[in-house]
Design a protein around this motif. Structure first.
Motif, PDB file in Angstrom:
ATOM      1  N   PRO A  93      -9.774  -5.688  -2.422  1.00 22.53           N
ATOM      2  CA  PRO A  93     -10.158  -5.788  -3.831  1.00 22.53           C
ATOM      3  C   PRO A  93      -9.485  -4.774  -4.744  1.00 22.53           C
ATOM      4  O   PRO A  93      -9.187  -5.087  -5.900  1.00 22.53           O
ATOM      5  N   GLU A  94      -9.232  -3.565  -4.267  1.00 22.20           N
ATOM      6  CA  GLU A  94      -8.691  -2.543  -5.168  1.00 22.20           C
ATOM      7  C   GLU A  94      -7.262  -2.878  -5.592  1.00 22.20           C
ATOM      8  O   GLU A  94      -6.943  -2.880  -6.788  1.00 22.20           O
ATOM      9  N   LEU A  95      -6.401  -3.178  -4.627  1.00 19.66           N
ATOM     10  CA  LEU A  95      -5.032  -3.543  -4.976  1.00 19.66           C
ATOM     11  C   LEU A  95      -4.976  -4.893  -5.682  1.00 19.66           C
ATOM     12  O   LEU A  95      -4.165  -5.094  -6.589  1.00 19.66           O
ATOM     13  N   SER A 134      -7.006  -5.972  -7.761  1.00 16.62           N
ATOM     14  CA  SER A 134      -7.406  -5.766  -9.165  1.00 16.62           C
ATOM     15  C   SER A 134      -6.209  -5.404 -10.041  1.00 16.62           C
ATOM     16  O   SER A 134      -6.321  -5.408 -11.274  1.00 16.62           O
ATOM     17  N   ARG A 135      -5.083  -5.087  -9.422  1.00 14.28           N
ATOM     18  CA  ARG A 135      -3.886  -4.719 -10.178  1.00 14.28           C
ATOM     19  C   ARG A 135      -2.999  -5.930 -10.493  1.00 14.28           C
ATOM     20  O   ARG A 135      -1.949  -5.793 -11.103  1.00 14.28           O
ATOM     21  N   ASN A 181       2.393   1.572  -3.561  1.00 14.14           N
ATOM     22  CA  ASN A 181       1.269   1.806  -4.480  1.00 14.14           C
ATOM     23  C   ASN A 181       1.606   1.487  -5.946  1.00 14.14           C
ATOM     24  O   ASN A 181       1.501   2.349  -6.828  1.00 14.14           O
ATOM     25  N   LYS A 200       0.837  -1.211   0.000  1.00 13.44           N
ATOM     26  CA  LYS A 200       0.000   0.000   0.000  1.00 13.44           C
ATOM     27  C   LYS A 200       0.862   1.247   0.000  1.00 13.44           C
ATOM     28  O   LYS A 200       0.528   2.253  -0.647  1.00 13.44           O
TER      29      LYS A 200
END
Length: 446
Positions: free
Chosen positions: A185-187, A189-190, A153, A150
């Motif tokens: 979920p956001e990270l 998705s990468r 990033n 995080k």
């Protein structure tokens, strides 16, 4: 050109003629027949030093090139003890024997100026090789990992999952689930597949590795020259299994590893085969022998198949028809290796080579594979076998393209009718180790 050595004849490339009557060795073309690489095998401590020097160069030069080629900002390698990712052991220094508990390696691309940072999310430190990120042991391992990711990033996170390539599929389902839960979920998705990064890392050889690979292949050639001789084989007494276990013992005596059980087989004139059908494994005069052996030394594998003809009493050479069979196999090798072009897929190389060989009146079957840290290694595979005979999914794997500074087992069979054996078809199982560079494809050891 003639050289005195042992008690057999060495004709052209990958072909020996055994005779109990002569001490001559005949060589046609370039050969390193008199080189004794097997006398120069390093002790364990020196091996570790050499391999760590190679690793340092590889980490500094190959990783940045591949991560930018694949446009990956952060590459994660996550595995557990005794269930290592196929790339893990190639990324850690000697004398590492296994992953420790759950081991996590990270490569973070900070840009051209700052370069790639090597990091470890493991419990145990790795000294100068990887900077530790799990400093607060009150945190859970994946919690600490998530905090670090995080913080930096990254836009694209490479993970080792692949439906096609086993070498790019080292992340287990449970480790992937732990990672997703920790990152959210956001990270998550990468995530992108790092399959091509895995393959590129494993297949690309450093200048130092390419130089020493000649020596490694030379050791294998020394072993073959010794067991395909009267030093090991006594016609009408020695069996193929005797030779196989001699090979295994030789590996042990030299301090070498192997990645498969060697084999020795016999092709025999059908009328002679009938005579000896009660003991078909005993090596006889007039036999055409075939071996398949591979060693592993300094972390690199070899894979070779050679032929040897056992002279009958009164003979000092192989029949012309058998020598012609080898000549035809060498023509297949020339055609095949001349089709190596950077950016071509394995499918394109294989299909073109097979077509040209057939047009030249040859009867080949190509089934070549990459070599490196593994025997059947990562990289551009080339296989013309029918689907029921070839590894499942091989044609999909063969869409991977050819890259420079990669090594291969130049492997195929070539069939020729031999007049001296009543027109019987003889199969030359050919395999010799090659390298592809900007200068083209050539054999590693001459």
């Amino acid at each position: 050109m003639k050289h005195i050595r042992n008690s057999f004849f060495f004709l052209i490339f990958s072909f020996l003629v055994l005779t109990g009557l002569s001490g001559n060795l005949f060589s046609q073309g370039n050969t390193t027949a008199d080189v004794k690489d097997s006398r120069n095998i390093l002790p364990e401590k020196k091996r570790a030093e050499v391999m760590n020097q190679w690793l340092e160069w590889r980490l500094d030069h190959i990783i940045p090139m591949l991560m930018r080629r694949e446009n990956i900002d952060l590459w994660l390698i996550i595995n557990r003890e005794y269930n290592e990712d196929p790339v893990y052991m190639s990324l850690v220094p000697e004398p590492t024997m296994a992953a420790r508990r759950t081991s996590i390696l990270m490569f973070y691309d900070r840009g051209e100026e700052k370069g790639i940072e090597r990091l470890s999310g493991s419990y145990y430190g790795m000294g100068k090789w990887y900077r530790t990120t799990w400093e607060d042991k009150k945190k859970k391992q994946f919690e600490s990992l998530a905090d670090f990711i995080k913080k930096i990033n990254p836009k694209k996170i490479g993970i080792n999952v692949s439906p096609t390539f086993r070498f790019g599929d080292g992340l287990t389902a449970s480790m992937k689930e732990n990672l997703e839960q920790a990152l959210g979920p956001e990270l998550s998705s990468r995530f992108v597949s790092a399959e091509n990064l895995c393959l590129g890392w494993l297949e690309t050889r450093s200048p130092q590795e390419l130089s020493v690979y000649r020596h490694i292949c030379g050791i294998a050639h020394d072993i073959i020259a010794e067991f395909f001789s009267n030093e090991v084989i006594t016609p009408d007494i020695t069996t193929t299994d005797d030779v196989v276990w001699w090979i295994r013992q030789k590996y042990t005596d030299l301090g070498l590893d192997t990645w498969f059980q060697p084999s020795v087989s016999i092709q025999r004139y059908e009328k002679t085969a009938e005579k000896y059908k009660e003991n078909p494994e005993v090596i006889r005069r007039g036999d055409l022998l075939h071996c398949d052996i591979g060693i592993k030394y300094l972390g690199l594998c070899t894979d070779m198949q050679w032929q040897a003809y056992v002279c009958k009493t009164g003979e000092d050479d192989a029949p012309e028809g058998i020598k012609k069979a080898l000549d035809r196999a060498l023509k297949v090798a020339d055609i095949f290796m001349n089709e190596f072009r950077v950016g071509r897929t394995g499918n394109e190389i294989t299909d073109t080579a097979m077509k040209k060989a057939a047009e030249a009146g040859l009867r080949p079957l190509i089934y070549s594979h990459p070599l490196g840290f593994h025997g059947h290694a990562a990289g551009c595979s080339m296989d013309a076998r029918d689907p029921e005979s070839a590894p499942e999914g091989i044609r999909t794997e063969m869409e991977y393209t050819l890259h420079y500074n990669t090594c291969y087992a130049i492997e195929f069979s070539s069939i020729t009718s031999v007049p001296e054996w009543g027109g019987q078809d003889v199969r030359i199982g050919f395999e010799e180790d090659g390298v592809f560079t900007k200068d083209g494809c050539h054999f590693i050891d001459g």
